[in-house]
Each structure stands twice: as structure tokens, then as C-alpha cells.
Write a protein that holds these residues in place. Structure first.
Motif, PDB file in Angstrom:
ATOM      1  N   SER A 143       0.826  -1.210   0.000  1.00 36.28           N
ATOM      2  CA  SER A 143       0.000   0.000   0.000  1.00 36.28           C
ATOM      3  C   SER A 143       0.856   1.254   0.000  1.00 36.28           C
ATOM      4  N   GLU A 144       0.728   2.066  -1.046  1.00 35.87           N
ATOM      5  CA  GLU A 144       1.430   3.353  -1.068  1.00 35.87           C
ATOM      6  C   GLU A 144       0.870   4.293  -0.003  1.00 35.87           C
ATOM      7  N   ASP A 145      -0.421   4.161   0.300  1.00 36.81           N
ATOM      8  CA  ASP A 145      -0.997   4.975   1.373  1.00 36.81           C
ATOM      9  C   ASP A 145      -0.296   4.701   2.689  1.00 36.81           C
ATOM     10  N   LEU A 147       2.697   3.473   3.094  1.00 37.21           N
ATOM     11  CA  LEU A 147       4.084   3.913   3.021  1.00 37.21           C
ATOM     12  C   LEU A 147       4.213   5.418   3.228  1.00 37.21           C
ATOM     13  N   GLY A 148       3.167   6.172   2.886  1.00 35.01           N
ATOM     14  CA  GLY A 148       3.185   7.597   3.163  1.00 35.01           C
ATOM     15  C   GLY A 148       3.323   7.871   4.647  1.00 35.01           C
ATOM     16  N   GLN A 196       7.711   0.172  -1.958  1.00 31.65           N
ATOM     17  CA  GLN A 196       6.455  -0.493  -2.309  1.00 31.65           C
ATOM     18  C   GLN A 196       6.776  -1.884  -2.843  1.00 31.65           C
TER      19      GLN A 196
END
Length: 302
Positions: free
Chosen positions: A162-164, A166-167, A186
Motif C-alpha cells: 500500500s502506497e498509502d 508507506l506515506g 512499495q
């Protein structure tokens, strides 16, 4: 929401009492950093005011501004009526005694792997040098960042599909000042990583379909991507077990968490020499596997 609490409750002590009463009168589920009404109230009230959780008696009779009282009233209402976990309400969770940014893009940190890290992963890594660590399914990054703070010369990779998520992990990397050694990548399990690691820490999704159907409302605020793992809870764990050996150094270790899916894991892989780690601070379903055992497992499975 009425304005009455804001008019009648003036001090921190007033608000702690009020929060306890509200929480106790509703069927709340705890488990996102606290396990009782009092600790939940302390966490919400004091951290909403940016006050310390310890050594705070000097503040208890401090009077609050109307803005602060309105903030507390709103958050207590959301905790009671919407069942929002406190860490999401205040944007903060604690893991290994240190704070991490959280929101509903990531699971709230609570892994028992923190206990193992606090002990330097002993006796499991022995006297081996730990130069590279991989934190699979990192979410907020708490496990990998905690590992970097313990093994202060190691390079640590945090991975998540999930890039969310990782933010948030990147925010926490900056928060703890480990940008030079900790990197967020990612990756769907091992697809985005290269090289080998001395330690792989894995806290993947492991909730089975039956438990997902019955989870309390508080847990439904968390991303299902970080929880649900198929009928038996092992969809992601299977991939980790079959691929981990190729990403471990000789003598390296995989330490993973499967919670209630412990029984399913043993039933699915009866020949796998799993070491189940006893935890002093609570929690269960944490296993350890050596690189050699994983390699033999993969070879026998072919």
C-alpha cells in the motif's frame, strides 16, 4: 452533542472522570494501546492536550480553554458513538515506548514483536552481526523503525503493498531521524526487494474469514488490507514461507506474527519446524524459522 460538558467540566481531572464514565457506560472494545477504561481516558485526554502520559499530576487541576474542552467533547463522543480508536482520534500511537504517526491508512501499532526487539532479538540472533533487516507488511513502519533504533548500525527496508501506508511510514522515518538507514519500498511481499537480509520481521495480514466477520466495530476503522488474509488467515503467510529463504543470509532468521492463525499454520505445515516464542507482555502466535529450515522446507515442497 450538547454543549453541557464544555460548560461544566473545567479541569483535566474533570475530563478524565467524565471520559471514564462515558466509556464505562458503553460496550467499547479496547486493544489499540490500552485494555481498560482508565488508561483509555488518560490516553485520549492527555495526548489530545499534548501532555505527557507519565508524571502528569501537576496538570490535573489545570483549567482548559473552551477550544480544548470542545476538542475533548468531540473526541469522546466519536470514541463512544462511532467506535473510533483513540490513536486515530489523536493521530498518534505508541510502540516500544515511542510515538508514531497513525491514521486510517495504517493499522494501529500493537505487535508483540516490539517485546522481542526491545530485548535485541535475543537469544534468537545470538552473537551474529545484524547488518540488514527487512520489515515486511510494514504499515506505519513501527516495527522496522523500532528495529533500526535497536540495531543502530543496520540498514532497514520497510515494505508494503500500500502506497498509502508507506506515506505514513515515511513520515515516521523522518519523525525518528533515521532517513539515512531506513527506506520505504512499495512491494507485494518480496517482489520489490533485492539482496539478502540477516533478519526478516513479518507482521502480515493474518485474520481469517470467520474472525473478520466477527471483529468489533473499532477494528473496522482499520484498513482491511492489513487484516484479512483469506479463509484460513494464511494467504500472505504462505507466500512469505515459500520465498523467504531466497532473501535471507546464511544463518538468517525469519520472525513472523500470525496471531489466532497459529493453529491453522501448524495444521497447514506440520513438517515445518516452527519455534513458537513465549511472550512475557502478552500476545501469541509469534514464530521463528531459521534460513536453513526454510530452505529445506522449500526443497521438500517441490
Amino acid at each position: 452533542m450538547t454543549t453541557q460538558p464544555c460548560d461544566d467540566l473545567l479541569t483535566i481531572r474533570d475530563w478524565l472522570r467524565y471520559a471514564c464514565t462515558r466509556f464505562a457506560s458503553h460496550d467499547l472494545c479496547y486493544g489499540h494501546g490500552t485494555d481498560n477504561v482508565w488508561d483509555e481516558a488518560v490516553f485520549l485526554v492527555l495526548r489530545s492536550l499534548a501532555l505527557p502520559l507519565d508524571d502528569n499530576a501537576v496538570f490535573l487541576d489545570a483549567r482548559l480553554t473552551r477550544e480544548e474542552r470542545q476538542r475533548l467533547a468531540e473526541r469522546i463522543d466519536r470514541r463512544v458513538h462511532d467506535r473510533v480508536p483513540v490513536p486515530y482520534l489523536i493521530g498518534e500511537a505508541w510502540f516500544m515506548g515511542i510515538p508514531f504517526h497513525v491514521d486510517e491508512r495504517v493499522l494501529i501499532p500493537r505487535s508483540p514483536l516490539g517485546e522481542l526487539l526491545a530485548n535485541g532479538l535475543q537469544p534468537w540472533v545470538g552473537g551474529r552481526s545484524v547488518e540488514r533487516i527487512l520489515d515486511l507488511c510494514t504499515g506505519s513502519g513501527c516495527i522496522g523503525i523500532g528495529a533500526a533504533l535497536v540495531f543502530d548500525e543496520a540498514q532497514v527496508d520497510l515494505t508494503d503493498v500500500s502506497e498509502d501506508a508507506l506515506g505514513i511510514a515515511r513520515e515516521n522515518i523522518v519523525l525518528h531521524g533515521v532517513e539515512d538507514r531506513v527506506h520505504a519500498i512499495q512491494s507485494d511481499v518480496f517482489e520489490g526487494v533485492t539482496g539478502r537480509y540477516d533478519v526478516i520481521l513479518a507482521n502480515p495480514p493474518y485474520v481469517d474469514a470467520e474472525d473478520m466477520a466477527d471483529i468489533p466495530a473499532e477494528f473496522r476503522h482499520e484498513p482491511s488490507l492489513g487484516l484479512a488474509a483469506g479463509d484460513d488467515g494464511l494467504d500472505v503467510v504462505r507466500r512469505i514461507l515459500t520465498e523467504a529463504a531466497d532473501h535471507l543470509t546464511p544463518g538468517g532468521v525469519l520472525i513472523g506474527e500470525v496471531g489466532n492463525s497459529e493453529v491453522a499454520l501448524e495444521a497447514a505445515f506440520p513438517m515445518l519446524p516452527l519455534t513458537w516464542i513465549e511472550l512475557e507482555q502478552g500476545g501469541h502466535g509469534v514464530f521463528l524459522l531459521q534460513e536453513e529450515d526454510l530452505r529445506q522446507f522449500v526443497n521438500h515442497s517441490k
